[in-house]
Design an enzyme around this catalytic site. Structure first.
Site, PDB file in Angstrom:
ATOM      1  N   HIS A  21      27.185 -12.182  26.091  1.00  0.00           N
ATOM      2  CA  HIS A  21      25.871 -11.211  26.239  1.00  0.00           C
ATOM      3  C   HIS A  21      26.452  -9.722  26.465  1.00  0.00           C
ATOM      4  O   HIS A  21      27.580  -9.442  26.555  1.00  0.00           O
ATOM      5  CB  HIS A  21      25.092 -11.901  27.323  1.00  0.00           C
ATOM      6  N   ASP A  35      20.417  -2.914  33.138  1.00  0.00           N
ATOM      7  CA  ASP A  35      19.629  -3.913  33.546  1.00  0.00           C
ATOM      8  C   ASP A  35      19.444  -4.223  35.080  1.00  0.00           C
ATOM      9  O   ASP A  35      20.066  -3.545  35.861  1.00  0.00           O
ATOM     10  CB  ASP A  35      20.328  -5.299  33.049  1.00  0.00           C
ATOM     11  N   ASN A  54      29.760 -15.461  27.621  1.00  0.00           N
ATOM     12  CA  ASN A  54      29.039 -16.060  26.397  1.00  0.00           C
ATOM     13  C   ASN A  54      28.390 -15.111  25.364  1.00  0.00           C
ATOM     14  O   ASN A  54      27.856 -15.467  24.405  1.00  0.00           O
ATOM     15  CB  ASN A  54      27.678 -16.721  27.051  1.00  0.00           C
ATOM     16  N   GLU A  84      21.125 -12.468  26.152  1.00  0.00           N
ATOM     17  CA  GLU A  84      21.910 -13.628  26.352  1.00  0.00           C
ATOM     18  C   GLU A  84      21.575 -14.342  24.718  1.00  0.00           C
ATOM     19  O   GLU A  84      20.857 -13.975  24.099  1.00  0.00           O
ATOM     20  CB  GLU A  84      21.058 -14.712  27.269  1.00  0.00           C
TER      21      GLU A  84
HETATM   22  C1  F6R Z   1      25.909  -5.696  33.652  1.00  0.00           C
HETATM   23  C2  F6R Z   1      25.846  -6.066  32.438  1.00  0.00           C
HETATM   24  C3  F6R Z   1      26.441  -7.508  31.958  1.00  0.00           C
HETATM   25  C4  F6R Z   1      27.931  -7.262  32.432  1.00  0.00           C
HETATM   26  C5  F6R Z   1      28.674  -8.635  31.979  1.00  0.00           C
HETATM   27  C6  F6R Z   1      30.114  -8.677  32.458  1.00  0.00           C
HETATM   28  O1  F6R Z   1      25.008  -4.609  33.692  1.00  0.00           O
HETATM   29  O2  F6R Z   1      24.912  -5.819  31.727  1.00  0.00           O
HETATM   30  O3  F6R Z   1      26.505  -7.518  30.464  1.00  0.00           O
HETATM   31  O4  F6R Z   1      28.756  -6.291  31.759  1.00  0.00           O
HETATM   32  O5  F6R Z   1      27.997  -9.624  32.540  1.00  0.00           O
HETATM   33  O6  F6R Z   1      30.159  -8.742  33.572  1.00  0.00           O
HETATM   34  P1  F6R Z   1      31.620  -8.609  34.732  1.00  0.00           P
HETATM   35  O7  F6R Z   1      32.036  -7.237  34.362  1.00  0.00           O
HETATM   36  O8  F6R Z   1      31.457  -8.790  36.059  1.00  0.00           O
HETATM   37  O9  F6R Z   1      32.550  -9.548  34.043  1.00  0.00           O
END
Ligand code: F6R
Length: 241
Positions: A137, A67, A135, A142
């Site tokens: 995702h 992403d 959440n 989401e």
């Molecule tokens: C980032 C992504 C997100 C993160 C998730 C956890 O490329 O795809 O799904 O993996 O938000 O983020 P952290 O590791 O910062 O807790």
């Protein structure tokens, strides 16, 4: 599903990096799906260390990232392009043109989504590394009444913008939208490696791995994947039986 729990962050990083390294050693031409955020930072520094020590090479590999924030130029310090450059690409021997990340600064985001899906089709991901949002995702898919299969533009959940405020200074400065690989793009990977750390993720780990499969928790769809490997620290795994 194979769930592994590690007593220290160092051991978790080594195990996750070890799995990626063994994929590269077995198939130097492999396509790796990569994630950003705080979860993979230690994994990337291990990979960089081992790559520099000559244990394996990225020279023939390709990477596709999950992403990118919409509206941020590549050289913005918080773009996922900058993140990947700083945390991994600058330290390894992967040729620059072999690293794919959605272009968040494109004037035509819909066309960028289609272009990214063509890239994914041409380069099937062998191993996809994932983190997990509070959440539920994965990528930036989401929770919603429905999930999308292909790469798409997503409005970020307020909880996600709040969680990522730590990188931007405040939640207001976090972009409102992103481009993300869709659920089919993620689930098509040959193997999925989900890495989660911290007690604040224990409840969502429980829901994702043992709760009902529902679009309210996109990560719960990972339960349907035939080769899912989950690596957790003890805090993140504490609510699992
Ligand atoms: C980032 C992504 C997100 C993160 C998730 C956890 O490329 O795809 O799904 O993996 O938000 O983020 P952290 O590791 O910062 O807790």
């Amino acid at each position: 599903m194979n769930i592994l729990t590690f007593p220290t962050n160092e051991m978790l990083d080594e195990a996750a990096a070890g799995l990626i390294a063994s994929n590269l050693q077995e198939n130097p031409f492999c396509v790796l799906g990569l994630a950003t955020g705080s979860t993979p930072v230690g994994v990337y520094s291990k990979l960089a260390e081992w790559n520099q020590a000559g244990k394996f090479s990225f020279r023939n590999a390709q990477t596709v990232n999950l992403d990118e924030y919409l509206g941020l130029p590549q050289d913005h310090p918080q773009s996922y392009y900058s993140f990947m450059k700083t945390k991994l690409f600058r330290h390894i021997d992967l040729p620059g043109e072999m690293a794919y990340i959605p272009d968040g600064s494109t004037p035509d985001a819909q066309e960028e989504c289609r272009r990214y899906d063509r890239i994914l089709e041409r380069n099937p991901v062998q191993l996809q590394l994932l983190g997990l949002g509070h959440n539920g995702h994965i990528g930036f898919n989401e929770p919603d009444r429905g999930l999308k299969a292909g790469t798409h533009i997503v409005k970020l959940d307020p909880q996600t913008r709040q969680a990522n405020a730590r990188f931007f200074g405040s939640a207001d400065q976090v972009p409102t939208h992103a481009i993300t690989m869709g659920m089919a793009g993620i689930l098509k990977a040959g193997t999925i490696l989900l890495v989660v750390r911290g007690q604040d993720k224990a409840e969502i780990v429980r829901r994702a791995l043992t709760g009902p499969i529902t679009t309210d928790c996109p990560a719960s769809l990972l339960q349907t994947h035939p080769r899912l490997i989950v690596m957790l620290d003890q805090e993140a795994g504490r609510l699992l039986a």
